[in-house]
Design a protein around this motif. Structure first.
Motif, mmCIF file in Angstrom:
data_model
loop_
_atom_site.group_PDB
_atom_site.id
_atom_site.type_symbol
_atom_site.label_atom_id
_atom_site.label_comp_id
_atom_site.label_asym_id
_atom_site.label_seq_id
_atom_site.Cartn_x
_atom_site.Cartn_y
_atom_site.Cartn_z
ATOM 1 N N UNK A 178 0.869 -1.179 0.000
ATOM 2 C CA UNK A 178 0.000 0.000 0.000
ATOM 3 C C UNK A 178 0.906 1.229 0.000
ATOM 4 N N UNK A 179 1.506 1.469 -1.148
ATOM 5 C CA UNK A 179 2.598 2.427 -1.247
ATOM 6 C C UNK A 179 2.199 3.834 -0.834
ATOM 7 N N UNK A 180 0.987 4.242 -1.140
ATOM 8 C CA UNK A 180 0.583 5.608 -0.802
ATOM 9 C C UNK A 180 0.668 5.886 0.695
ATOM 10 N N UNK A 181 0.519 4.840 1.508
ATOM 11 C CA UNK A 181 0.522 5.012 2.960
ATOM 12 C C UNK A 181 1.901 4.843 3.588
ATOM 13 N N UNK A 182 2.813 4.134 2.924
ATOM 14 C CA UNK A 182 4.049 3.734 3.608
ATOM 15 C C UNK A 182 5.347 4.097 2.899
ATOM 16 N N UNK A 183 5.303 4.434 1.618
ATOM 17 C CA UNK A 183 6.560 4.549 0.878
ATOM 18 C C UNK A 183 7.414 5.727 1.337
ATOM 19 N N UNK A 184 6.805 6.806 1.798
ATOM 20 C CA UNK A 184 7.593 7.954 2.243
ATOM 21 C C UNK A 184 8.522 7.565 3.394
ATOM 22 N N UNK A 185 8.000 6.798 4.333
ATOM 23 C CA UNK A 185 8.827 6.352 5.455
ATOM 24 C C UNK A 185 9.828 5.293 5.015
ATOM 25 N N UNK A 186 9.413 4.413 4.113
ATOM 26 C CA UNK A 186 10.320 3.377 3.605
ATOM 27 C C UNK A 186 11.586 3.991 3.030
ATOM 28 N N UNK A 187 11.422 5.047 2.253
ATOM 29 C CA UNK A 187 12.571 5.671 1.585
ATOM 30 C C UNK A 187 13.635 6.108 2.588
ATOM 31 N N UNK A 188 13.193 6.533 3.768
ATOM 32 C CA UNK A 188 14.139 6.995 4.788
ATOM 33 C C UNK A 188 14.989 5.846 5.351
ATOM 34 N N UNK A 189 14.614 4.614 5.071
ATOM 35 C CA UNK A 189 15.319 3.454 5.627
ATOM 36 C C UNK A 189 15.921 2.571 4.540
#
Length: 332
Positions: free
Chosen positions: A223-234
């Motif tokens: 569910x990229x719209x909900x989680x990808x922003x935080x994923x990118x930081x890691x």
């Protein structure tokens, strides 16, 4: 056509006669599909899997709109009832246990017509409800991990939604390949499921920081719209992100965060698979089943085709169970 036990002339099947909500799904008596091609296989369906995309198609808002009326369902498992004359008995025969991946007719029915390329043998000891967890989820997982993100042994892999139908397969396939797998899940029971599937550690979707500073070589987004922003930081330098699912715009994404890591975000679309892709994928799935490194996870189960509408609602709402695959047991 070779057969030892001819199917009946009629069967029960779920029909959608107009697009809309799950109330548009009704069980009717229809003619059993005929084996008219030399490469056709008729399968007696014992269990059918339900995918989120099945619900999108039913509403009529998805890009793919089947001709009405139609029977939903792209995955299932059962017993071969009849085969076309060009199919050798040494390859596939009446009575074989199989799972279905991409049939010609829907799996929410007592019988389902398939091309030989959509039917895959399983050992008799594999439960039919587990086999019905394959198909779209397992093929999507394989495509995300191997075809698109090209995971390598030893890499750290993050599976967002690691307790879901596709997520649990992702976890098991990545671990089988020698990766160190981490996951996220929204509930305590989901996190427990992800750990049992093979994750080294699991966090809530919005708490990747609790994974003790791990950076990821590969991340799979359900569910990229909900989680990808935080994923990118890691992400580790040169990381790859595969987007399996998305339901809107992704807020908070700064492209410079991708640039600084030279990371790559790529879409994963099962419909883009070639015949060669499908063959490779299902050979790998069959192999993982045989060596028991892949054990499909059944979540909410519904007894009978009359419950198919409830199963469609459950795969989106997840009221009964927050992990595994939604499965309908087809009465015979």
């Amino acid at each position: 056509m070779a057969t030892t036990s001819p199917p009946p002339p009629t069967m029960s099947a779920v029909l959608v006669r107009e697009f809309g909500d799950s109330s548009r799904m009704n069980v009717e008596h229809v003619t059993v599909p005929e084996v008219t091609s030399n490469t056709h296989v008729l399968v007696k369906v014992l269990c059918a899997g339900v995918n989120p995309v099945d619900t999108y198609i039913r509403t009529g808002t998805y890009a793919i709109k089947p001709t009405l009326p139609y029977t939903p369902g792209k995955d299932g498992a059962g017993i071969v009832a009849s085969v076309g004359k060009d199919i050798e008995e040494s390859d596939l025969k009446v009575g074989d246990h199989v799972y279905i991946d991409g049939p010609s007719s829907g799996t929410l029915a007592q019988f389902c017509l398939c091309d030989r390329s959509a039917v895959f043998k399983i050992d008799d000891g594999v439960p039919f409800d587990q086999a019905a967890c394959l198909g779209v989820p397992s093929s999507t997982a394989y495509r995300a991990l191997f075809t698109r993100c090209r995971i390598e042994s030893g890499e750290s892999v993050l599976i967002h939604g690691a307790a879901g139908a596709c997520g649990t397969v992702c976890v098991q396939l990545a671990k089988r390949h020698g990766c160190v797998v981490y996951g996220t899940a929204s509930t305590e029971e989901g996190r427990k499921c992800a750990l049992q599937a093979g994750c080294k550690a699991v966090s809530a979707h919005d708490d990747l920081g609790s994974l003790n500073g791990v950076v990821f070589d590969v991340a799979i987004e359900m569910l990229a719209n909900a989680t990808i922003a935080d994923t990118i930081q890691h992400l580790a330098p040169g990381a790859r992100v595969g987007v399996v699912g998305n339901r809107g715009l992704a807020d908070g994404v700064n492209m410079r965060d991708l640039m600084s890591r030279e990371a790559c975000v790529m879409g994963v679309m099962l419909g883009k698979s070639t015949a060669a892709d499908r063959l490779e994928t299902n050979k790998a799935i069959q192999s993982a089943l045989q060596d028991t490194s892949l054990k499909p996870v059944v979540g909410a189960s519904f007894e009978g085709l009359q419950k198919a509408g409830e199963a469609h609602d459950e795969v989106i709402a997840k009221r009964a169970c927050t992990y595994g695959r939604v499965v309908v047991h087809v009465e015979q």
